[in-house]
Design a protein around this motif. Structure first.
Motif: not given
Length: 324
Positions: A154-157, A170-175, A196-201, A210-212
């Motif tokens: 998922p992409i958020k940010g 970042r908060a939106e991505n984690v949500m 395995p990956a959280l909020c990578e640019l 930001l992609v997780s």
């Protein structure tokens, strides 16, 4: 009829169905699921690794595009979502608008070439299927599958540069990662869901995201129908909680999203592999109109005009390519 996705060109259409169980049978399938849930699975007999065939493109003028929500309506929609967040109805919702321009008799193969040259994307696809034409430059993975291992990214940010990204992004991505984890958890083997990956640019033409990554294992007996039933529509383009966000967005958005924000991609049933993109950065031809969608994720900390500008940023490069 043809489909080009994942570097593969598929021709010789042999079967079309709306039954997702076909994706666990035999053959190579092109798949389109609209945001509203209309399913098209098209099986092709001739499948080979090949570039997209060339065709010229002449698009509508940049001034010909109109939007289903103008700036004032979009800003009003953002305020409505913020009020719903204050009331506890939702935590986040992705408000979208659909743009359209007259283009009778459009052939989107040429637009697919223009997108590949001017806005290359990891999950780009061009398809001419019964009743639809699509040219997509999606950067976002909804679902991939390799045997029993499934993954979503998922992409958020979104910003022009990394410095544009805010703590809200970042908060939106984690949500949304939490939402995707829960969706996959409904169908995955117990204990197999991981991040395995959280909020990578991640950099794309003209902007950054930001992609997780969320990964899981399917249990024996579960396939594409169960996987899509548990996760569709994608969490990144709906909101949290998903059911409440869907109800709210249905009230705020005046036209259907169609393939935009749905799923677009391919499935090789025999190798049990496939990749479906979230149908963002996607054009489709319908009723002598060329259509394109853009949107932004809204949280309590959203500034309405900034969110409008984010939809403009996401659309700008794509519309420039399409209007040449």
């Amino acid at each position: 009829m043809f489909a080009h996705a994942g570097g593969v060109l598929a021709t010789d259409l042999t079967d079309v169905t709306s039954d997702l169980t076909a994706l666990d049978s035999t053959g190579f399938w092109a798949v389109v699921i609209t945001y509203e849930g209309k399913i098209t699975c098209a099986r092709f007999g001739d499948v080979r690794r090949a570039p997209l065939p060339y065709a010229p493109w002449r698009g509508p003028s940049r001034s010909a595009w109109t939007s289903s929500l103008d700036r004032s309506a979009y800003v009003s929609g953002v305020e409505t979502i913020r009020a719903a967040i204050a009331e506890g109805t939702v935590y986040q919702a992705n408000l979208c608008r659909v743009m359209s321009a007259p283009l009778p008799g459009a052939d989107l193969l040429g637009l697919g070439n223009a997108l590949a040259a001017g806005n290359p994307a990891p999950y780009g696809a061009v398809m001419r299927l019964p009743g639809m034409q699509i040219a997509s430059a999606s950067p976002e993975l909804y679902l991939s599958r390799d045997g029993d291992i499934v993954e979503s990214r998922p992409i958020k940010g979104t910003g022009r540069t990394p410095s544009d990204l805010l703590p809200k992004d970042r908060a939106e991505n984690v949500m949304i990662v939490d939402l995707v984890r829960n969706d996959l958890g409904r169908v995955a083997e117990v204990g197999s869901v991981a991040v395995p990956a959280l909020c990578e640019l991640e950099e794309h033409p003209g902007l950054v995201h930001l992609v997780s990554t969320v990964r899981a294992r399917l249990p024996h007996g579960a396939g594409w129908p169960e996987l899509i039933a548990a996760t569709f529509p994608p969490g990144s383009i709906t909101g949290a909680p998903k059911s409440s966000a869907l109800t709210l967005l249905n009230e705020l958005e005046p036209v259907p999203r169609g393939p935009y924000c749905g799923a677009i991609g391919w499935v090789d049933a025999e190798s049990r592999r496939g990749a479906l993109a979230v149908g963002i950065r996607t054009f489709w031809a319908e009723d002598d109109l060329l259509r394109f969608g853009t949107g932004a994720g809204i949280t309590w900390h959203s500034d309405p005009l900034r969110e409008w500008r984010e939809t403009e940023l996401k659309a700008a490069r794509l519309l420039e390519v399409a209007s040449r």
